[in-house]
Enzyme design. Structure first.
Site, PDB file in Angstrom:
ATOM      1  N   GLY A 164       0.800  -1.221   0.000  1.00 51.41           N
ATOM      2  CA  GLY A 164       0.000   0.000   0.000  1.00 51.41           C
ATOM      3  C   GLY A 164       0.832   1.269   0.000  1.00 51.41           C
ATOM      4  O   GLY A 164       0.399   2.308   0.470  1.00 51.41           O
ATOM      5  N   ARG A 292      -3.312 -12.208  -4.485  1.00 49.75           N
ATOM      6  CA  ARG A 292      -4.744 -12.007  -4.236  1.00 49.75           C
ATOM      7  C   ARG A 292      -5.374 -11.439  -5.495  1.00 49.75           C
ATOM      8  O   ARG A 292      -4.684 -11.112  -6.447  1.00 49.75           O
ATOM      9  CB  ARG A 292      -4.916 -10.984  -3.112  1.00 49.75           C
ATOM     10  CG  ARG A 292      -4.173  -9.708  -3.430  1.00 49.75           C
ATOM     11  CD  ARG A 292      -4.525  -8.567  -2.514  1.00 49.75           C
ATOM     12  NE  ARG A 292      -3.493  -7.554  -2.470  1.00 49.75           N
ATOM     13  CZ  ARG A 292      -3.310  -6.585  -3.348  1.00 49.75           C
ATOM     14  NH1 ARG A 292      -4.109  -6.477  -4.393  1.00 49.75           N
ATOM     15  NH2 ARG A 292      -2.339  -5.713  -3.228  1.00 49.75           N
ATOM     16  N   ARG A 337     -10.288   4.811 -10.652  1.00 47.55           N
ATOM     17  CA  ARG A 337     -10.754   4.587  -9.276  1.00 47.55           C
ATOM     18  C   ARG A 337     -11.384   5.880  -8.786  1.00 47.55           C
ATOM     19  O   ARG A 337     -10.754   6.935  -8.814  1.00 47.55           O
ATOM     20  CB  ARG A 337      -9.574   4.249  -8.357  1.00 47.55           C
ATOM     21  CG  ARG A 337      -8.839   2.998  -8.758  1.00 47.55           C
ATOM     22  CD  ARG A 337      -7.806   2.656  -7.700  1.00 47.55           C
ATOM     23  NE  ARG A 337      -6.989   1.525  -8.108  1.00 47.55           N
ATOM     24  CZ  ARG A 337      -6.248   0.801  -7.282  1.00 47.55           C
ATOM     25  NH1 ARG A 337      -6.203   1.119  -5.999  1.00 47.55           N
ATOM     26  NH2 ARG A 337      -5.531  -0.211  -7.725  1.00 47.55           N
TER      27      ARG A 337
HETATM   28  P1  ADP Z   1       3.520  -1.476  -2.448  1.00 48.26           P
HETATM   29  O1  ADP Z   1       3.596  -2.958  -2.171  1.00 48.26           O
HETATM   30  O2  ADP Z   1       3.553  -0.659  -1.195  1.00 48.26           O
HETATM   31  O3  ADP Z   1       2.413  -1.117  -3.380  1.00 48.26           O
HETATM   32  P2  ADP Z   1       5.491  -1.581  -4.566  1.00 48.26           P
HETATM   33  O4  ADP Z   1       6.764  -2.276  -4.326  1.00 48.26           O
HETATM   34  O5  ADP Z   1       4.446  -2.327  -5.335  1.00 48.26           O
HETATM   35  O6  ADP Z   1       4.879  -1.110  -3.167  1.00 48.26           O
HETATM   36  O7  ADP Z   1       5.754  -0.209  -5.272  1.00 48.26           O
HETATM   37  C1  ADP Z   1       4.716   0.719  -5.474  1.00 48.26           C
HETATM   38  C2  ADP Z   1       5.143   1.804  -6.425  1.00 48.26           C
HETATM   39  O8  ADP Z   1       6.328   2.462  -5.943  1.00 48.26           O
HETATM   40  C3  ADP Z   1       5.510   1.345  -7.827  1.00 48.26           C
HETATM   41  O9  ADP Z   1       4.396   1.179  -8.654  1.00 48.26           O
HETATM   42  C4  ADP Z   1       6.418   2.467  -8.276  1.00 48.26           C
HETATM   43  O10 ADP Z   1       5.689   3.598  -8.663  1.00 48.26           O
HETATM   44  C5  ADP Z   1       7.171   2.833  -7.025  1.00 48.26           C
HETATM   45  N1  ADP Z   1       8.443   2.087  -6.949  1.00 48.26           N
HETATM   46  C6  ADP Z   1       8.696   0.973  -6.244  1.00 48.26           C
HETATM   47  N2  ADP Z   1       9.972   0.562  -6.406  1.00 48.26           N
HETATM   48  C7  ADP Z   1      10.563   1.442  -7.244  1.00 48.26           C
HETATM   49  C8  ADP Z   1      11.893   1.576  -7.803  1.00 48.26           C
HETATM   50  N3  ADP Z   1      12.861   0.712  -7.539  1.00 48.26           N
HETATM   51  N4  ADP Z   1      12.114   2.617  -8.644  1.00 48.26           N
HETATM   52  C9  ADP Z   1      11.136   3.506  -8.931  1.00 48.26           C
HETATM   53  N5  ADP Z   1       9.902   3.447  -8.425  1.00 48.26           N
HETATM   54  C10 ADP Z   1       9.593   2.426  -7.588  1.00 48.26           C
END
Ligand code: ADP
Length: 453
Positions: A164, A292, A337
């Site tokens: 999140g 999920r 959304r």
């Molecule tokens: P969460 O599980 O909290 O949703 P994520 O790991 O899926 O976190 O990352 C969410 C968002 O954060 C990604 O869609 C991207 O926009 C940004 N993000 C995450 N890791 C990176 C990275 N290494 N470089 C650039 N942006 C990142």
């Protein structure tokens, strides 16, 4: 097949599960908090049980009460939806120990992918590309800084237990590092009770591209195309679409193969999502797997015609999934959304009573919502009140439908993100499909600032 499914969730996803179950001739049980007494999921389920007061800790996250509700009503399966207990391995174990099927992957699969550092290690072991970074969790700030210097700034420090958008901090340089590290660690501790963090290279203008995975217990595992979720605010998705404007058949084959390889490496069963980042130079990296159903699953449902909820239920009951090859992708789909938030007040939640609620409709327009005129949006949960999904023969047509849908979606009584989203549709970069995860911090920043009439 199951006789009765209890839905351990609320809102639109609870309704979505009820619809799928009803179509399959399966009975449903709604559980609800005292704040959700007037909710549609309570009205439309065959059975309902109040499981406690408004705060999620005392209701939607209260495992003993949910299991008791299943036992009292004779439910033989539990669908967790998304959020709440959906990625809680212990909950999946308790369901099994109580003789109730958890509609989702195994506790072990949830555990492996729920720890982002462990998931990274699993992907590395299976030759799925991951963002350059520390191979696992870091020991302390010096260890972490060592990796940061090695991979080069900027870097992102991430909570292993994260989700999140919480527990992530970007460090631009070595001076910035110690502070960002401490912030990420303390946020991880308070949000997830686990201070374990790791370090990754921070990509400048990537796209967020994820692949929908479906696997069953008969050895089938496929992807159902990608979703581009690059339009984000504070790492939270606002708009999703498919196909990605950046996709080519060759790239889809490469990324899709990697996604399926990663899922197969843990013999994944059920619906899941492999989230990846696509860099400007065309390299792509595994980021995390969500074990999920996701908020944005309707995008894939419209694009492929596959009902992902029904597939989840089938697969959990031990049946074969009904598609065993990536289906043809039909046209273009965009999802917005709709949140009860005030864009003029920094998107702060806007709970309260909805007086007027006029839904969009028409050919190729789907709305998933639990709201109605007279419904009160409670302040305790997620602020999303609806999802609008539009399908066209091509992107331009999907976009035109979405504009019309947003114009005719009238909500009064609470503030919503509808006018903001309408303006995004008109933005020349978005209209050209030219976006990345920092779009709303760069070219699109004006969309967050301009006063909305
Ligand atoms: P969460 O599980 O909290 O949703 P994520 O790991 O899926 O976190 O990352 C969410 C968002 O954060 C990604 O869609 C991207 O926009 C940004 N993000 C995450 N890791 C990176 C990275 N290494 N470089 C650039 N942006 C990142």
């Amino acid at each position: 097949m199951f006789k009765k499914i209890l839905i351990a969730n609320r809102g639109e996803i609870a309704l979505r599960v009820i619809r799928a179950a009803r179509e399959m001739g399966i009975q449903t049980v709604a559980v609800y908090s005292e704040a959700d007494r007037e909710s549609l999921h309570v009205r439309f389920a065959d059975d309902d049980v109040c499981i406690g007061p408004a705060p999620a800790r005392e209701s939607y996250l209260n495992i003993p009460r949910i299991i008791a509700a299943a036992e009292i009503t004779g439910a033989d399966a539990i669908h967790p939806g998304y959020g709440f207990l959906a990625e809680n391995a212990e909950f999946a174990e308790i369901c099994a120990a109580s003789g109730i099927t958890f509609i989702g992957p195994t506790p072990e699969q949830i555990r492996t992918m729920g720890d982002k550092a462990a998931a990274r290690a699993t992907m590395i072991a299976n030759n799925v590309p991951v963002v350059p970074g520390s191979p696992g969790p870091v020991e302390d700030v010096d260890d972490a800084l060592g990796f940061a210097v090695e991979i080069g700034f900027p870097v992102i420090i991430k909570a292993a237990a994260g989700g999140g958008g919480k527990g992530m901090r970007v460090a631009r340089d070595a001076d910035d590092f110690a502070r960002s590290f401490q912030l990420a660690r303390s946020e991880a501790l308070s949000a997830f009770g686990n201070g374990s963090v790791y370090v990754e290279k921070y990509l400048d203008r990537p796209r967020h591209i994820e692949f929908q995975i479906l696997g069953d217990t008969h050895g089938n595992c496929i992807h159902l195309g990608e979703r581009d979720c690059s339009v984000q605010r504070r790492h939270q998705k606002l708009i999703e679409e498919a196909p990605s404007p950046a996709m080519t058949p060759e790239l889809r084959k490469k990324m899709g193969d990697a996604a399926v390889l990663g899922a197969k490496s843990i013999n994944y069963v059920g619906a899941g999502t492999m989230e990846m980042l696509l860099d400007e130079d065309g390299s792509f990296y595994f980021m995390e797997m969500n074990t999920r159903i996701q908020v944005e699953h309707p995008v894939t449902e419209m694009l492929t015609g596959v009902d992902l909820l029904k597939e989840q239920i089938r697969v959990a009951a031990g049946e074969r999934m009904s598609v065993t090859e990536t289906p043809p992708l039909r046209g273009h789909v965009i999802e917005c959304r709709i949140n009860a938030e005030d864009p003029a007040r920094n998107f702060q939640p806007s709970p309260g009573k909805i007086d007027v609620f006029n839904l969009p409709g028409g050919n190729g327009v789907r709305v998933d919502t639990h709201a109605y005129a007279g419904y009160t949006v409670p302040p305790y949960y997620d602020s999303m009140i609806a999802k609008v999904i539009c399908q066209g023969r091509d992107r331009a047509e999907a976009l035109a439908k979405m504009k019309m849908a947003l114009e005719t979606f009238i909500v009064q009584g609470v503030m919503t993100t509808i006018p903001f989203l309408g303006r995004v549709m008109d933005d020349p970069h978005f209209a050209a499909g030219d976006v990345h995860t920092k779009f709303l911090e760069t070219d699109g920043a004006y969309l967050l600032k301009e006063p909305i009439p």
